[in-house]
Design a protein around this motif. Structure first.
Motif, PDB file in Angstrom:
ATOM      1  N   GLN A  49       0.892  -1.165   0.000  1.00  0.00           N
ATOM      2  CA  GLN A  49       0.000   0.000   0.000  1.00  0.00           C
ATOM      3  C   GLN A  49       0.927   1.211   0.000  1.00  0.00           C
ATOM      4  OE1 GLN A  49      -3.595   0.253   0.112  1.00  0.00           O
ATOM      5  NE2 GLN A  49      -3.021   2.329  -0.428  1.00  0.00           N
ATOM      6  N   SER A  52      -1.010   5.938   0.650  1.00  0.00           N
ATOM      7  CA  SER A  52      -1.903   5.838   1.800  1.00  0.00           C
ATOM      8  C   SER A  52      -3.212   6.562   1.540  1.00  0.00           C
ATOM      9  CB  SER A  52      -1.222   6.368   3.064  1.00  0.00           C
ATOM     10  OG  SER A  52      -0.877   7.721   2.896  1.00  0.00           O
ATOM     11  N   ASN A  64       1.072   5.368   8.749  1.00  0.00           N
ATOM     12  CA  ASN A  64       0.834   3.942   9.021  1.00  0.00           C
ATOM     13  C   ASN A  64      -0.129   3.290   8.043  1.00  0.00           C
ATOM     14  OD1 ASN A  64       2.680   3.491  11.020  1.00  0.00           O
ATOM     15  ND2 ASN A  64       1.313   4.260  12.615  1.00  0.00           N
ATOM     16  N   TRP A  67       2.187   0.809   3.794  1.00  0.00           N
ATOM     17  CA  TRP A  67       2.767  -0.410   4.351  1.00  0.00           C
ATOM     18  C   TRP A  67       3.161  -1.405   3.262  1.00  0.00           C
ATOM     19  CZ3 TRP A  67      -0.450  -3.921   2.325  1.00  0.00           C
ATOM     20  CH2 TRP A  67      -1.808  -3.625   2.232  1.00  0.00           C
ATOM     21  N   GLU A  69       3.418  -5.783   3.002  1.00  0.00           N
ATOM     22  CA  GLU A  69       3.145  -7.052   3.668  1.00  0.00           C
ATOM     23  C   GLU A  69       4.099  -8.125   3.164  1.00  0.00           C
ATOM     24  OE1 GLU A  69      -1.567  -7.008   4.854  1.00  0.00           O
ATOM     25  OE2 GLU A  69      -0.969  -8.164   3.098  1.00  0.00           O
ATOM     26  N   THR A  71       4.699 -12.373   3.407  1.00  0.00           N
ATOM     27  CA  THR A  71       4.028 -13.628   3.734  1.00  0.00           C
ATOM     28  C   THR A  71       5.030 -14.769   3.682  1.00  0.00           C
ATOM     29  OG1 THR A  71       1.926 -12.839   2.861  1.00  0.00           O
ATOM     30  CG2 THR A  71       2.177 -15.227   3.049  1.00  0.00           C
ATOM     31  N   THR A 105       1.410 -13.733   7.746  1.00  0.00           N
ATOM     32  CA  THR A 105       1.715 -12.472   7.080  1.00  0.00           C
ATOM     33  C   THR A 105       1.985 -11.418   8.132  1.00  0.00           C
ATOM     34  OG1 THR A 105       0.353 -13.023   5.162  1.00  0.00           O
ATOM     35  CG2 THR A 105       0.768 -10.701   5.537  1.00  0.00           C
ATOM     36  N   ARG A 107       2.643  -7.080   8.440  1.00  0.00           N
ATOM     37  CA  ARG A 107       2.535  -5.797   7.751  1.00  0.00           C
ATOM     38  C   ARG A 107       3.550  -4.838   8.371  1.00  0.00           C
ATOM     39  NH1 ARG A 107      -3.345  -3.338   6.694  1.00  0.00           N
ATOM     40  NH2 ARG A 107      -3.304  -5.063   5.196  1.00  0.00           N
ATOM     41  N   HIS A 109       4.524  -1.130   8.649  1.00  0.00           N
ATOM     42  CA  HIS A 109       3.994   0.225   8.481  1.00  0.00           C
ATOM     43  C   HIS A 109       5.140   1.229   8.483  1.00  0.00           C
ATOM     44  CE1 HIS A 109      -0.126  -1.169   9.413  1.00  0.00           C
ATOM     45  NE2 HIS A 109       0.496  -2.006  10.225  1.00  0.00           N
ATOM     46  N   THR A 118       1.706  -9.328  14.171  1.00  0.00           N
ATOM     47  CA  THR A 118       1.212  -9.135  12.812  1.00  0.00           C
ATOM     48  C   THR A 118       1.527  -7.762  12.217  1.00  0.00           C
ATOM     49  OG1 THR A 118      -0.926  -8.428  13.675  1.00  0.00           O
ATOM     50  CG2 THR A 118      -0.677 -10.779  13.132  1.00  0.00           C
ATOM     51  N   ASP A 119       2.023  -6.835  13.022  1.00  0.00           N
ATOM     52  CA  ASP A 119       2.310  -5.477  12.557  1.00  0.00           C
ATOM     53  C   ASP A 119       3.639  -4.990  13.126  1.00  0.00           C
ATOM     54  OD1 ASP A 119      -0.315  -4.353  11.195  1.00  0.00           O
ATOM     55  OD2 ASP A 119      -0.951  -5.515  12.951  1.00  0.00           O
TER      56      ASP A 119
END
Length: 181
Positions: A49, A52, A64, A67, A69, A71, A105, A107, A109, A118-119
């Protein structure tokens, strides 16, 4: 040598050969498993992404919403410690002490935040990914190429992921993030 001892020798030889074949067949899957372990784990850039959504006001919320990702396509966790994610201008995020579980996965940011399973957050106060064109490149802890994702004019995708952009189209009306860094 008598006929009896000759038959006995042949039977012993046949038994030994059969036992060797069984042992060899049992060892074969172990060799295949070893070669699977020797292969590098497969982690790919699965989405980006870069534009934004909303206004580009350098707020942490806007940062934020930009980002990348990653996997893990394997069943085993991959230690990403020392791996890097970099843009074309050399802005580099280095993973520290993070393990990506199998089939999971994460992400990454751009802005500031608290890392979770996860982030992850780059803790930057400026945008990284250019709206018009850029390339996100993932390298392992030995600086070996793992995957990349490109977008924009004359860009060619080399990796395995997909890219996503904001509602304003491929190039974005907001312009070049490089102007805002």
């Amino acid at each position: 040598m008598s006929a009896t001892s000759s038959r006995t020798s042949r039977r012993l030889l046949a038994a030994a050969l059969a036992a060797g074949a069984v042992i060899g067949a049992a060892a074969l899957p172990a060799s295949a498993a070893d070669s699977d372990r020797a292969r590098a784990p497969r982690v790919e850039i699965s989405a980006v992404q870069y534009d934004s959504p909303g206004r580009d006001d350098r707020s942490n919320r806007s940062l934020n919403r930009e980002w990348v990702e990653l996997t893990n396509t394997t069943r085993r966790a991959v230690d990403l410690d020392g791996w890097t994610l970099e843009d074309e201008d050399g802005h580099t995020y280095t993973f520290e002490g993070y393990r990506l579980p199998g089939r999971a996965t994460v992400r990454i940011h751009t802005g500031v935040g608290r890392d979770t399973r996860t982030d992850l957050y780059q803790d930057r106060r400026n945008y990284v990914w250019d709206n018009r064109s850029d390339t996100a490149t993932l390298r392992n802890d030995r600086d070996r190429f793992i995957d990349d994702e490109s977008w924009g004019n004359d860009r060619h995708h080399h990796g395995g992921g997909n890219h996503h952009h904001g509602d304003r189209g491929h190039h974005g009306e907001r312009g070049h993030h490089g102007d805002r860094r």
